[in-house]
Design an enzyme around this catalytic site. Structure first.
Site, PDB file in Angstrom:
ATOM      1  N   VAL A  63      16.567 -44.103  34.298  1.00  0.00           N
ATOM      2  CA  VAL A  63      16.640 -44.956  33.105  1.00  0.00           C
ATOM      3  C   VAL A  63      18.072 -45.373  32.757  1.00  0.00           C
ATOM      4  CG1 VAL A  63      14.497 -44.115  32.044  1.00  0.00           C
ATOM      5  CG2 VAL A  63      16.670 -42.976  31.488  1.00  0.00           C
ATOM      6  N   ASN A  89      10.571 -42.255  26.909  1.00  0.00           N
ATOM      7  CA  ASN A  89      10.385 -40.805  26.737  1.00  0.00           C
ATOM      8  C   ASN A  89      11.389 -39.973  27.545  1.00  0.00           C
ATOM      9  OD1 ASN A  89       8.574 -38.208  26.413  1.00  0.00           O
ATOM     10  ND2 ASN A  89       8.831 -38.508  28.621  1.00  0.00           N
ATOM     11  N   SER A 141      13.675 -36.975  18.060  1.00  0.00           N
ATOM     12  CA  SER A 141      13.544 -35.506  17.963  1.00  0.00           C
ATOM     13  C   SER A 141      13.847 -35.064  16.528  1.00  0.00           C
ATOM     14  CB  SER A 141      14.570 -34.839  18.891  1.00  0.00           C
ATOM     15  OG  SER A 141      14.597 -33.436  18.679  1.00  0.00           O
ATOM     16  N   TYR A 154      23.363 -34.001  22.322  1.00  0.00           N
ATOM     17  CA  TYR A 154      21.922 -34.287  22.260  1.00  0.00           C
ATOM     18  C   TYR A 154      21.543 -34.753  20.852  1.00  0.00           C
ATOM     19  CZ  TYR A 154      16.842 -33.395  22.691  1.00  0.00           C
ATOM     20  OH  TYR A 154      15.472 -33.518  22.694  1.00  0.00           O
ATOM     21  N   ALA A 156      23.453 -36.081  18.585  1.00  0.00           N
ATOM     22  CA  ALA A 156      24.052 -37.395  18.310  1.00  0.00           C
ATOM     23  C   ALA A 156      23.235 -38.489  18.992  1.00  0.00           C
ATOM     24  CB  ALA A 156      25.496 -37.415  18.810  1.00  0.00           C
ATOM     25  N   LYS A 158      20.040 -38.401  19.806  1.00  0.00           N
ATOM     26  CA  LYS A 158      18.720 -38.550  19.176  1.00  0.00           C
ATOM     27  C   LYS A 158      18.832 -39.223  17.805  1.00  0.00           C
ATOM     28  CE  LYS A 158      16.029 -36.888  22.372  1.00  0.00           C
ATOM     29  NZ  LYS A 158      15.036 -37.768  23.037  1.00  0.00           N
ATOM     30  N   ILE A 187       7.854 -28.371  21.098  1.00  0.00           N
ATOM     31  CA  ILE A 187       6.681 -28.663  21.923  1.00  0.00           C
ATOM     32  C   ILE A 187       6.801 -27.854  23.211  1.00  0.00           C
ATOM     33  CG2 ILE A 187       5.274 -30.477  22.953  1.00  0.00           C
ATOM     34  CD1 ILE A 187       5.704 -30.956  19.947  1.00  0.00           C
TER      35      ILE A 187
HETATM   36  N1  LIG Z   1      10.117 -30.415  24.292  1.00  0.00           N
HETATM   37  C1  LIG Z   1      10.471 -30.539  23.027  1.00  0.00           C
HETATM   38  O1  LIG Z   1      10.260 -29.639  22.224  1.00  0.00           O
HETATM   39  C2  LIG Z   1      11.126 -31.794  22.521  1.00  0.00           C
HETATM   40  C3  LIG Z   1      11.430 -31.870  21.153  1.00  0.00           C
HETATM   41  C4  LIG Z   1      11.969 -33.037  20.652  1.00  0.00           C
HETATM   42  C5  LIG Z   1      12.181 -34.116  21.487  1.00  0.00           C
HETATM   43  N2  LIG Z   1      11.906 -34.032  22.819  1.00  0.00           N
HETATM   44  C6  LIG Z   1      12.108 -35.235  23.638  1.00  0.00           C
HETATM   45  O2  LIG Z   1      10.863 -35.631  24.195  1.00  0.00           O
HETATM   46  C7  LIG Z   1      11.060 -36.239  25.469  1.00  0.00           C
HETATM   47  C8  LIG Z   1      10.237 -35.521  26.525  1.00  0.00           C
HETATM   48  O3  LIG Z   1      10.626 -34.153  26.565  1.00  0.00           O
HETATM   49  P1  LIG Z   1       9.863 -33.059  27.445  1.00  0.00           P
HETATM   50  O4  LIG Z   1      10.008 -31.781  26.715  1.00  0.00           O
HETATM   51  O5  LIG Z   1       8.512 -33.548  27.813  1.00  0.00           O
HETATM   52  O6  LIG Z   1      10.839 -33.009  28.715  1.00  0.00           O
HETATM   53  P2  LIG Z   1      10.610 -32.579  30.232  1.00  0.00           P
HETATM   54  O7  LIG Z   1      11.896 -31.975  30.655  1.00  0.00           O
HETATM   55  O8  LIG Z   1       9.343 -31.825  30.423  1.00  0.00           O
HETATM   56  O9  LIG Z   1      10.438 -34.007  30.949  1.00  0.00           O
HETATM   57  C9  LIG Z   1      11.451 -34.956  30.973  1.00  0.00           C
HETATM   58  C10 LIG Z   1      11.187 -35.891  32.152  1.00  0.00           C
HETATM   59  O10 LIG Z   1      12.204 -36.908  32.125  1.00  0.00           O
HETATM   60  C11 LIG Z   1      12.637 -37.127  33.464  1.00  0.00           C
HETATM   61  N3  LIG Z   1      13.992 -37.674  33.460  1.00  0.00           N
HETATM   62  C12 LIG Z   1      15.136 -37.030  33.110  1.00  0.00           C
HETATM   63  N4  LIG Z   1      16.190 -37.845  33.255  1.00  0.00           N
HETATM   64  C13 LIG Z   1      15.705 -39.033  33.700  1.00  0.00           C
HETATM   65  C14 LIG Z   1      16.311 -40.278  34.042  1.00  0.00           C
HETATM   66  N5  LIG Z   1      17.637 -40.441  33.966  1.00  0.00           N
HETATM   67  N6  LIG Z   1      15.506 -41.301  34.465  1.00  0.00           N
HETATM   68  C15 LIG Z   1      14.164 -41.124  34.556  1.00  0.00           C
HETATM   69  N7  LIG Z   1      13.537 -39.968  34.252  1.00  0.00           N
HETATM   70  C16 LIG Z   1      14.300 -38.934  33.833  1.00  0.00           C
HETATM   71  C17 LIG Z   1      12.572 -35.742  34.119  1.00  0.00           C
HETATM   72  O11 LIG Z   1      12.540 -35.850  35.542  1.00  0.00           O
HETATM   73  C18 LIG Z   1      11.303 -35.183  33.515  1.00  0.00           C
HETATM   74  O12 LIG Z   1      10.162 -35.481  34.317  1.00  0.00           O
HETATM   75  C19 LIG Z   1      12.562 -36.182  25.715  1.00  0.00           C
HETATM   76  O13 LIG Z   1      13.136 -37.408  25.286  1.00  0.00           O
HETATM   77  C20 LIG Z   1      13.024 -35.041  24.825  1.00  0.00           C
HETATM   78  O14 LIG Z   1      14.379 -35.148  24.482  1.00  0.00           O
HETATM   79  C21 LIG Z   1      11.404 -32.875  23.365  1.00  0.00           C
END
Ligand SMILES: NC(=O)c1ccc[n+]([C@@H]2O[C@H](COP(=O)([O-])OP(=O)(O)OC[C@H]3O[C@@H](n4cnc5c(N)ncnc54)[C@H](O)[C@@H]3O)[C@@H](O)[C@H]2O)c1
Length: 254
Positions: A63, A89, A141, A154, A156, A158, A187
């Site tokens: 991305v 995402n 987030s 992170y 900043a 978000k 999550i």
């Molecule tokens: N897990 C949580 O509790 C939580 C809380 C708040 C926000 N978030 C946000 O939700 C989103 C999903 O989180 P998750 O927990 O499912 O994460 P995860 O680590 O399970 O999955 C993230 C996916 O993004 C892909 N990815 C990473 N960098 C990339 C890039 N440069 N180009 C394309 N793909 C890329 C990874 O390969 C992975 O498959 C993220 O934006 C995260 O910051 C997560």
């Protein structure tokens, strides 16, 4: 079938919430482009969708690369004829004290978590304009709203996603394109694997609901924001955090 006939791109859908969103969208009738840095993981999501008779294709992409984001949108249009929904995402988290963050850590967090959302939106919006409608859903987030330890870059990035969401909604006003954000709390995804399985950590118990969130909790909100049912919602955010942000009970509260 709340997304029947629609085409969605979900970045980072090889894992966690992105995968759950892609699967839930497909169950609701959308065709999905599963985009992820990890192509094998993207293929696995496609297999899970196809096993339930859904339609999806996988793409390995980054991305943070403008060229990749343009190729991603072109591929969705070539394969499925249109794009209706973009879910930004893909994300990553750097956990270390402020004084230990290198400049490279800072730029990596901003690039993946914020610039990536910007680049994907810029690649998708010309298609939305051509087809007359569009939905952009940005994963932010609770870290956008609270100071959390050991995550300066992170947090900043978000917080920037919330600003991007509001400003982009304004720039796309009158064009039938809604831009919204989802802010998840704790999550249980691979990103949180260590905390979710540690007996020393009780993030689920800190919420009002009293449990960890599951990727599907986020996917259900995403289906609503992607559907025509949310056409009057733009520039705003849904918290999917079990009440953690605003609900604080103190010991001995009466
Ligand atoms: N897990 C949580 O509790 C939580 C809380 C708040 C926000 N978030 C946000 O939700 C989103 C999903 O989180 P998750 O927990 O499912 O994460 P995860 O680590 O399970 O999955 C993230 C996916 O993004 C892909 N990815 C990473 N960098 C990339 C890039 N440069 N180009 C394309 N793909 C890329 C990874 O390969 C992975 O498959 C993220 O934006 C995260 O910051 C997560």
């Amino acid at each position: 079938m709340r997304l029947a006939g629609k085409v969605a791109i979900v970045t980072g859908s090889g894992s966690g919430m992105g995968r759950a969103i892609a699967i839930e969208f497909a169950k609701n009738g959308a065709a999905i482009l599963v985009a992820d840095l990890n192509l094998d993981a993207a293929h696995e999501t496609v297999q899970q969708i196809e096993a339930k008779s859904g339609r999806a294709i996988a793409l390995g992409m980054d991305v943070t690369s403008r060229a990749d984001t343009i190729k991603m949108c072109d591929k969705a249009v070539r394969q499925f004829g249109r794009i209706d929904i973009l879910v930004n995402n893909a994300g990553s988290r750097c956990v270390k004290h402020f004084l230990d963050h290198t400049e490279a850590d800072w730029h990596r967090m901003i690039d993946i978590n914020l610039t990536g959302h910007f680049l994907c939106a810029q690649a998708a919006v010309p298609h939305f304009l051509k087809f007359g409608k569009g939905k952009i859903i940005n994963l932010a987030s609770i870290a956008a709203h609270t100071g959390r330890p050991d995550r300066v870059a992170y947090c900043a990035a978000k917080a920037g996603v919330i600003g991007l969401t509001k400003a982009l909604a304004m720039d796309l006003r009158g064009r039938n394109i809604c831009v919204t954000a989802i802010s998840p709390g704790s999550i249980a995804t691979p990103m949180n694997a260590a905390a979710a399985t540690s007996s020393d950590v009780n993030w689920g118990g800190e919420t009002v609901v009293g449990r960890w969130g599951q990727p599907e909790d986020v996917a259900y909100a995403a289906v609503f924001l992607a559907s025509d049912e949310s056409d009057y919602i733009t520039g705003s955010e849904i918290l999917v955090e079990g009440g953690w942000l605003y609900g604080r009970a103190r010991d001995g509260e009466i």
